[in-house]
Design an enzyme around this catalytic site. Structure first.
Site, PDB file in Angstrom:
ATOM      1  N   ARG A  15       2.984  -1.420  -5.919  1.00 50.92           N
ATOM      2  CA  ARG A  15       3.203  -0.143  -6.592  1.00 50.92           C
ATOM      3  C   ARG A  15       4.548   0.485  -6.232  1.00 50.92           C
ATOM      4  O   ARG A  15       5.244   1.011  -7.104  1.00 50.92           O
ATOM      5  CB  ARG A  15       2.075   0.814  -6.195  1.00 50.92           C
ATOM      6  CG  ARG A  15       2.033   2.101  -6.997  1.00 50.92           C
ATOM      7  CD  ARG A  15       1.062   3.105  -6.375  1.00 50.92           C
ATOM      8  NE  ARG A  15      -0.212   2.561  -5.994  1.00 50.92           N
ATOM      9  CZ  ARG A  15      -1.313   2.590  -6.762  1.00 50.92           C
ATOM     10  NH1 ARG A  15      -1.275   3.168  -7.939  1.00 50.92           N
ATOM     11  NH2 ARG A  15      -2.443   2.060  -6.335  1.00 50.92           N
ATOM     12  N   GLU A  64       3.746  -6.730   1.545  1.00 48.96           N
ATOM     13  CA  GLU A  64       3.331  -7.054   0.170  1.00 48.96           C
ATOM     14  C   GLU A  64       3.314  -5.818  -0.725  1.00 48.96           C
ATOM     15  O   GLU A  64       2.279  -5.447  -1.280  1.00 48.96           O
ATOM     16  CB  GLU A  64       1.902  -7.641   0.189  1.00 48.96           C
ATOM     17  CG  GLU A  64       1.695  -8.816   1.102  1.00 48.96           C
ATOM     18  CD  GLU A  64       0.202  -9.169   1.270  1.00 48.96           C
ATOM     19  OE1 GLU A  64      -0.670  -8.372   0.860  1.00 48.96           O
ATOM     20  OE2 GLU A  64      -0.074 -10.234   1.821  1.00 48.96           O
ATOM     21  N   CYS A 105     -12.788   4.564 -29.123  1.00 52.55           N
ATOM     22  CA  CYS A 105     -14.066   5.264 -29.305  1.00 52.55           C
ATOM     23  C   CYS A 105     -14.826   5.406 -27.996  1.00 52.55           C
ATOM     24  O   CYS A 105     -15.863   4.772 -27.793  1.00 52.55           O
ATOM     25  CB  CYS A 105     -14.899   4.527 -30.337  1.00 52.55           C
ATOM     26  SG  CYS A 105     -14.143   4.663 -31.944  1.00 52.55           S
ATOM     27  N   GLU A 106     -14.308   6.205 -27.109  1.00 51.29           N
ATOM     28  CA  GLU A 106     -14.948   6.505 -25.829  1.00 51.29           C
ATOM     29  C   GLU A 106     -14.498   7.910 -25.447  1.00 51.29           C
ATOM     30  O   GLU A 106     -13.296   8.213 -25.527  1.00 51.29           O
ATOM     31  CB  GLU A 106     -14.421   5.584 -24.715  1.00 51.29           C
ATOM     32  CG  GLU A 106     -14.698   4.126 -24.871  1.00 51.29           C
ATOM     33  CD  GLU A 106     -15.973   3.675 -24.187  1.00 51.29           C
ATOM     34  OE1 GLU A 106     -16.591   4.463 -23.454  1.00 51.29           O
ATOM     35  OE2 GLU A 106     -16.356   2.509 -24.420  1.00 51.29           O
ATOM     36  N   GLY A 109       0.757  -1.243   0.000  1.00 51.42           N
ATOM     37  CA  GLY A 109       0.000   0.000   0.000  1.00 51.42           C
ATOM     38  C   GLY A 109       0.785   1.289   0.000  1.00 51.42           C
ATOM     39  O   GLY A 109       0.208   2.349  -0.241  1.00 51.42           O
TER      40      GLY A 109
HETATM   41  N1  LLP Z   1      -1.711  -6.892  -0.921  1.00 49.03           N
HETATM   42  C1  LLP Z   1      -3.025  -6.963  -1.167  1.00 49.03           C
HETATM   43  C2  LLP Z   1      -3.842  -7.942  -0.439  1.00 49.03           C
HETATM   44  C3  LLP Z   1      -3.602  -6.117  -2.135  1.00 49.03           C
HETATM   45  O1  LLP Z   1      -4.900  -6.179  -2.369  1.00 49.03           O
HETATM   46  C4  LLP Z   1      -2.783  -5.203  -2.849  1.00 49.03           C
HETATM   47  C5  LLP Z   1      -3.336  -4.316  -3.858  1.00 49.03           C
HETATM   48  C6  LLP Z   1      -1.406  -5.180  -2.551  1.00 49.03           C
HETATM   49  C7  LLP Z   1      -0.909  -6.031  -1.578  1.00 49.03           C
HETATM   50  C8  LLP Z   1      -0.454  -4.262  -3.236  1.00 49.03           C
HETATM   51  O2  LLP Z   1      -0.755  -2.937  -2.981  1.00 49.03           O
HETATM   52  P1  LLP Z   1       0.268  -1.790  -3.442  1.00 49.03           P
HETATM   53  O3  LLP Z   1       1.539  -1.958  -2.642  1.00 49.03           O
HETATM   54  O4  LLP Z   1       0.515  -1.983  -4.885  1.00 49.03           O
HETATM   55  O5  LLP Z   1      -0.448  -0.548  -3.143  1.00 49.03           O
HETATM   56  N2  LLP Z   1      -5.318  -0.899  -9.730  1.00 49.03           N
HETATM   57  C9  LLP Z   1      -5.190   0.056  -8.657  1.00 49.03           C
HETATM   58  C10 LLP Z   1      -4.532  -0.544  -7.448  1.00 49.03           C
HETATM   59  C11 LLP Z   1      -5.240  -1.769  -6.908  1.00 49.03           C
HETATM   60  C12 LLP Z   1      -4.550  -2.362  -5.717  1.00 49.03           C
HETATM   61  C13 LLP Z   1      -5.189  -3.632  -5.307  1.00 49.03           C
HETATM   62  N3  LLP Z   1      -4.566  -4.310  -4.204  1.00 49.03           N
HETATM   63  C14 LLP Z   1      -4.431   1.280  -9.174  1.00 49.03           C
HETATM   64  O6  LLP Z   1      -4.053   1.295 -10.333  1.00 49.03           O
HETATM   65  O7  LLP Z   1      -4.258   2.252  -8.447  1.00 49.03           O
END
Ligand code: LLP
Length: 414
Positions: free
Chosen positions: A276, A273, A342-343, A239
């Site tokens: 991003r 985990e 086309c959006e 996150g």
């Molecule tokens: N762990 C779990 C259980 C998750 O659901 C997620 C992301 C992560 C780790 C990794 O989170 P990060 O470190 O990447 O923030 N498509 C969206 C982001 C969706 C994230 C979903 N879960 C975007 O483009 O902003």
């Protein structure tokens, strides 16, 4: 910090001119930097030094085999959400013993495959999943290591689509339910209680909600210990945000030192985990300006990348930086940067001040996470090529799709 920078008036990916990559491989294309991926992984790994830990990269952020390979070589574990992602990890040389399996809807088949592969832990998100996993493990004559994903009900202060730790989210179980399920799990023959997990959202710009969540989870850990249920690890989720515009996301070391203080002396192994924060700034999307169109109220720069290549802007109204690959002198004009789909929602950036002309290359920064992985074939557009730069070398890590690729498996009627 990343390894994309302007040098002698041109954008470079490590030691390679991005314009040269576009000339050789065409556009649109995603360009990743190996050194950046490595740097970001190490930032987490080193921040947690001194405590027993495992960084489990969230595969969903960017699941290209080369990306997983680079991280696996550094000793990364992986957070997966499907049998498909497990297969990717294994094909990329990842260690199943360092895999955690998250997600609210694992199928019995996926559970079986993951058990046979010997993953580290299932992050269980509901009572029905626990029961099914117990049954699947017993049918294989084994025990499934589990953590319950608890929903600590804290507001992560992020976009509602990527906030996951509130009561009204579909993810995890609330803390009271978790306590009951742990007691049940402790008596199941197919289940081995191993840890606890929480993930409250993505693109977090403050540490505070993560620490509040941790406090609530640690209180649960203590209550469980008092009942004789002793956990071995705590998975703090991912996150941490990245900079798209002018955000100031917390550094992994700031987050790590705050959580280390709370975890000191508890004997819990720490998992995290990040997705991003590892992959985001390690990639760009390179696109070419097809033409300029001056409307009555707006000017449009029509580029060859579209919402099918990069969904974040239109899906989340996300602001992503757009920079010329070879900046030129000339009149700056205000454009909506839009694609050929086309959006009306097909835009990459709105109201951007750019000095550009038809034929110019643009780079969308911070497109390494949730970029290619969210691409589609809408409008029968082949998905972009993916390249990885490693020093002065460029590797094609996913060839541009062909129209045959797109229509594979389709058939006319007999
Ligand atoms: N762990 C779990 C259980 C998750 O659901 C997620 C992301 C992560 C780790 C990794 O989170 P990060 O470190 O990447 O923030 N498509 C969206 C982001 C969706 C994230 C979903 N879960 C975007 O483009 O902003």
């Amino acid at each position: 910090m990343d390894h994309f920078e302007l040098r002698d008036g041109a954008l470079y990916a490590e030691n390679v001119a991005v314009a040269e990559i576009a000339r050789q491989h065409g556009t649109p294309c995603f360009v990743y930097s190996r050194a950046t991926l490595e740097r970001h992984y190490r930032a987490f790994d080193e921040a947690l030094s001194g405590v027993d830990h495992q960084v489990c990269y969230a595969v969903k952020a960017n699941s290209n085999l080369a990306v997983l390979d680079v991280l696996a070589r550094l000793g990364a574990g992986f957070d997966i959400v499907s049998g498909g992602e497990l297969e990717r990890v294994l094909r990329a040389g990842g260690d199943a013993g360092k895999v955690v399996f998250s997600g609210v809807g694992k199928t019995a088949d996926e559970m079986r495959t993951a058990l046979q592969a010997g993953i580290f832990c299932f992050n269980v998100e509901s009572a029905f999943e626990l029961e099914q996993l117990d049954a699947v493990a017993r049918s294989l004559g084994t025990r499934a290591p589990i953590a319950l994903r608890v929903n600590p009900d804290v507001d992560a202060g992020t976009h509602p689509y990527i906030s996951t730790g509130l009561k009204n989210n579909k993810f995890g179980v609330d803390i009271a339910t978790a306590e009951r399920l742990y007691a049940q799990a402790a008596g199941m023959d197919g289940i081995e209680v191993a840890g606890v997990a929480s993930h409250i959202g993505s693109q977090l710009l403050e540490i505070r909600p993560l620490l509040d969540a941790l406090d609530r989870v640690l209180a649960l850990v203590e209550r469980l210990a008092a009942r004789g249920i002793v956990l071995r690890h705590i998975d703090c989720g991912g996150g941490l945000g990245v900079r798209y515009k002018d955000e100031r996301p917390p550094e992994p070391r700031d987050w790590a030192s705050a959580i280390k203080a709370k975890l000191a002396g508890r004997g819990l192994r720490v998992l995290t985990e990040p997705g991003r924060a590892i992959a985001g700034n390690a990639g760009i999307l390179v696109t070419r300006v097809l033409g300029i169109k001056h409307g009555e109220e707006k000017s449009f720069a029509i580029v060859d990348a579209a919402m099918n290549d990069l969904l974040r802007p239109t899906l989340y109204q996300a602001w992503m930086d757009i920079v010329p690959v070879q900046p030129r002198d000339g009149k700056v004009h205000r454009y909506d940067v839009v694609g050929p789909v086309c959006e009306s929602g097909d835009w990459i950036g709105r109201e951007r001040d750019l000095a550009i002309d038809a034929g110019d290359l643009l780079a969308v920064r911070t497109a390494g996470a949730y970029g290619f992985v969210m691409a589609s074939n809408y409008n029968t557009r082949a998905r972009a090529a993916e390249l990885m730069v490693d020093g002065d070398r460029v590797h094609v890590v996913r060839a541009r799709e062909t129209l045959d690729d797109l229509m594979r498996g389709e058939a006319r009627l007999p």
